[in-house]
Motif scaffolding. Structure first.
Motif, PDB file in Angstrom:
ATOM      1  N   GLU A 273     -13.799   0.992 -16.995  1.00  0.00           N
ATOM      2  CA  GLU A 273     -13.274   1.912 -15.606  1.00  0.00           C
ATOM      3  C   GLU A 273     -13.680   1.056 -14.392  1.00  0.00           C
ATOM      4  OE1 GLU A 273     -14.532   5.908 -15.942  1.00  0.00           O
ATOM      5  OE2 GLU A 273     -13.408   6.270 -17.535  1.00  0.00           O
TER       6      GLU A 273
ATOM      7  N   ASN B  49     -11.603  -1.901 -14.119  1.00  0.00           N
ATOM      8  CA  ASN B  49     -10.036  -1.818 -13.734  1.00  0.00           C
ATOM      9  C   ASN B  49     -10.108  -1.108 -12.238  1.00  0.00           C
ATOM     10  OD1 ASN B  49      -8.948  -2.320 -16.079  1.00  0.00           O
ATOM     11  ND2 ASN B  49      -9.054  -0.438 -17.139  1.00  0.00           N
TER      12      ASN B  49
ATOM     13  N   ASN C 284      -9.661  -4.290 -10.422  1.00  0.00           N
ATOM     14  CA  ASN C 284      -8.582  -5.064 -10.755  1.00  0.00           C
ATOM     15  C   ASN C 284      -7.181  -4.264  -9.745  1.00  0.00           C
ATOM     16  OD1 ASN C 284      -9.200  -6.727 -12.739  1.00  0.00           O
ATOM     17  ND2 ASN C 284      -9.190  -5.338 -14.191  1.00  0.00           N
TER      18      ASN C 284
ATOM     19  N   PRO D 198      -5.104  -4.630 -15.615  1.00  0.00           N
ATOM     20  CA  PRO D 198      -6.314  -4.800 -16.165  1.00  0.00           C
ATOM     21  C   PRO D 198      -6.475  -5.981 -17.082  1.00  0.00           C
ATOM     22  CG  PRO D 198      -5.337  -2.793 -16.595  1.00  0.00           C
ATOM     23  CD  PRO D 198      -4.211  -3.476 -15.878  1.00  0.00           C
TER      24      PRO D 198
END
Length: 486
Positions: free
Chosen positions: A258, A261, A264, A271
Motif C-alpha cells: 500500500e 502504491n 506510485n 503500481p
C-alpha cells in the motif's frame, strides 16, 4: 450648442452628487501581519527553506521519485490548467475596457402591410410599371442588403474595468502561489511516504530476524522437552509466539504494498515496485535545520503569499462594486453601406451609412442588487483579511511545533536506542540461562516480546524524526523554489 453642453454637464453633476452620496458605507480593516521576532531564543536569518530540495534530501532514489512526480502528478497538471483559466480571464478582462469592433453583413426581404404608416408611405412612392425612373424604383416586397463595421466602447471613467482586470491579475498570481504551495506539499508528501516505506522495510527485517530467533529457541525447547527439562506447555507457547510473529510479517508486507502504491499514485504511474535505499533505517541522519526568523515566512510560504494576493484582489473587487453606483459612459459607432438593390450597395455617398452615439447611464432607483453586490464584495474582503491573518498564525504555529518536535524526538530516540541495546543484551542472556535451565521459558518469551516492541518503537521514533524534518521544511516554505520546480 454651448447651452446644451452646459445643461448636460449640470445634469451629469446632479447625477454624480446623488450617486456619490447614496453609496452605502462599509467596514474596512487592514490585515495584521505582525509576527514575533524569533521562535525561541536567539536566531539568525539562515533559513532552510531557501535550500533546494535536492540538497535537503540526500537520497538519490528520493530525488528520482520527486522529479517524476513534478512531471507526472495528475493533481499538479489539473492545477496548471486552472492557471491557464485564470490567465485567460486576464485577457478577457483586458478586452472589456478596449473598444470592440465587429464586421457584419445582412440581407433580407420585407413586405409592409398596406394599412400601416410605413406601408402607406411606401405605396405613395411606388411607381407604376412603364413609368420607372432609373435608380428611383422601390420594389415590392422590399429587399435589404447591408455591410459595415460597428464599434462599441465603454469609457472606463471610474477605472471599474481596469480594477477588474487588476483583480483578475491578482487572482492569477495567487493561483501561481497556490501551485507553488502544492509543489511544496507534493515534495513533502513523497518524502514522508518514502521514509514510511523505508521504516516498513526495517520493521519487516526485524520481524524476519525475530522469526529466526524464535525458531531457534523453539528448537531448543523441543530438545529440552525430549530430555524432560521442559514441558509441552513451553513448546506450545513458543509455537504460538512464532505463529504470531509470522502473522505480523504478512501484515507488514501488505502495508509495504500500500505504501508503494501511494507513492506510485503521487508519481502518476500504475503500481510497480518502488526503487529505494537499502541503508539501515536507524542509521539515516536527519539534515540540519535552520528556521531563520518568523518574518521570513511572509516571503517563503506560498500559502501566505497566496492569501496576501487574494486580499489585494478582494480590495479591487470592492472598488469595482463601488463603481457600479456611478454613471457609465458608452459610445457606439458604425459605418457601412446599405441598399435595396445589390447593384446600388457600394455607391458612394448614396448608399453609405454611419452613426455615432454616446450613452450616459446611472442607476437611480431599485439599486438593491448593486448594494447587495457591494456589501458582498466588502464581506469577501474582510474574509480575505481574516484568512490572511489566520494563514500567518497557522504557519508560525506549525514551525514552532515542529522545532519542538525535532528537539524532543532527538532526546527520546537516544533513550530508546539505549533501551534497545539493553534488551538485545537481555535476549542473549535469557537464551543462555534458558539453555542451562537457570531461566524460565516465560522470561525468554517476555524478553523477546519487550525487545521486539522496543525495536518497533525505535523505528517509529526514527520515522517521526524524519517526518518532523520533512514537515519543518514544508512549514518553513521549502521545496517550491524556481530551480526545484523546473
Amino acid at each position: 450648442m454651448k447651452t446644451y453642453m452646459y445643461k448636460a454637464l449640470g445634469v451629469l453633476a446632479v447625477i454624480l452628487m446623488f450617486t456619490a452620496c447614496s453609496v452605502p458605507s462599509i467596514t474596512n480593516r487592514s490585515a495584521n501581519t505582525h509576527v514575533p521576532a524569533a521562535y525561541h531564543g536567539p536566531q539568525d536569518t539562515t533559513n532552510t527553506a531557501r535550500i533546494n530540495w535536492k540538497e535537503y534530501f540526500a537520497d538519490p532514489y528520493l530525488h528520482a521519485l520527486i522529479d517524476s512526480a513534478l512531471s507526472n502528478n495528475q493533481e499538479l497538471h489539473i492545477t496548471l490548467q486552472q492557471l491557464q483559466i485564470y490567465k485567460n480571464d486576464i485577457s478577457a478582462r483586458k478586452g472589456e475596457y478596449l473598444p470592440s469592433v465587429t464586421l457584419g453583413a445582412r440581407s433580407g426581404v420585407e413586405k409592409r402591410a398596406r394599412y400601416t404608416p410605413l406601408g402607406a408611405m411606401e405605396a405613395t412612392t411606388h411607381i407604376e410599371p412603364g413609368k420607372e425612373m432609373p435608380g428611383m424604383e422601390m420594389p415590392e416586397p422590399l429587399p435589404d442588403f447591408m455591410i459595415g463595421a460597428f464599434a462599441t466602447w465603454e469609457v472606463d471613467i471610474w477605472r471599474k474595468l481596469r480594477n477588474a482586470k487588476k483583480a483578475a491579475t491578482m487572482e492569477y498570481l495567487a493561483s501561481l502561489e497556490g501551485r507553488n504551495f502544492m509543489v511544496t506539499n507534493l515534495v513533502a508528501e513523497i518524502a514522508d511516504a518514502y521514509y514510511q516505506l523505508l521504516a516498513l522495510d526495517s520493521e519487516l527485517a526485524i520481524i524476519q530476524q525475530n522469526i529466526r530467533i524464535t525458531r531457534n529457541v523453539l528448537q531448543i525447547v523441543r530438545y529440552q522437552k525430549q530430555a524432560t527439562r521442559a514441558t509441552e506447555l513451553a513448546v506450545k507457547r513458543f509455537e504460538a509466539q512464532l505463529l504470531n510473529i509470522q502473522g505480523l510479517q504478512y501484515d507488514i508486507q501488505q502495508e509495504i504494498i500500500e505504501a508503494e502504491n501511494h507513492i506510485n499514485f503521487l508519481v502518476g504511474r500504475f503500481p510497480q515496485p518502488v526503487q529505494r535505499s537499502s541503508q539501515d533505517f536507524n542509521n539515516l541522519t536527519p539534515p540540519a535545520v535552520h528556521a531563520g526568523i518568523p518574518a521570513q515566512l511572509l516571503q517563503n510560504r506560498p500559502d501566505i503569499r497566496q492569501a496576501e494576493l487574494e486580499l489585494e484582489a478582494a480590495k479591487l473587487d470592492v472598488k469595482v462594486a463601488r463603481a457600479q453606483f456611478y454613471p457609465s459612459l458608452g459610445i457606439t459607432a458604425g459605418v457601412g453601406y446599405q441598399a435595396f438593390n445589390p447593384s446600388y450597395l457600394l455607391r458612394t455617398p448614396e448608399s453609405m451609412l454611419y452613426s455615432l452615439a454616446g450613452d450616459l447611464v446611472a442607476p437611480l432607483v431599485n439599486r438593491n442588487a448593486i448594494k447587495a453586490g457591494y456589501r458582498n464584495a466588502n464581506a469577501r474582503q474582510l474574509q480575505a483579511v481574516i484568512d490572511y491573518e489566520q494563514t500567518i498564525l497557522r504557519a508560525y504555529i506549525e514551525v514552532v511545533n515542529q522545532l519542538s518536535a525535532i528537539d524532543n524526538l532527538a532526546q527520546s530516540y537516544d533513550l530508546k536506542q539505549q533501551q534497545v541495546q539493553v534488551l538485545n543484551t537481555s535476549i542473549d542472556i535469557s537464551n543462555d540461562l534458558f539453555r542451562s535451565t537457570r531461566a524460565d521459558y516465560m522470561e525468554v518469551l517476555m524478553t523477546q516480546r519487550d525487545a521486539l516492541e522496543s525495536k518497533f518503537q525505535l523505528i517509529e521514533l526514527k520515522k517521526r524524526q524524519l517526518t518532523a524534518i520533512v514537515t519543518i521544511y514544508q512549514a518553513l516554505g521549502g521545496g517550491w523554489t524556481r530551480q526545484s520546480t523546473q
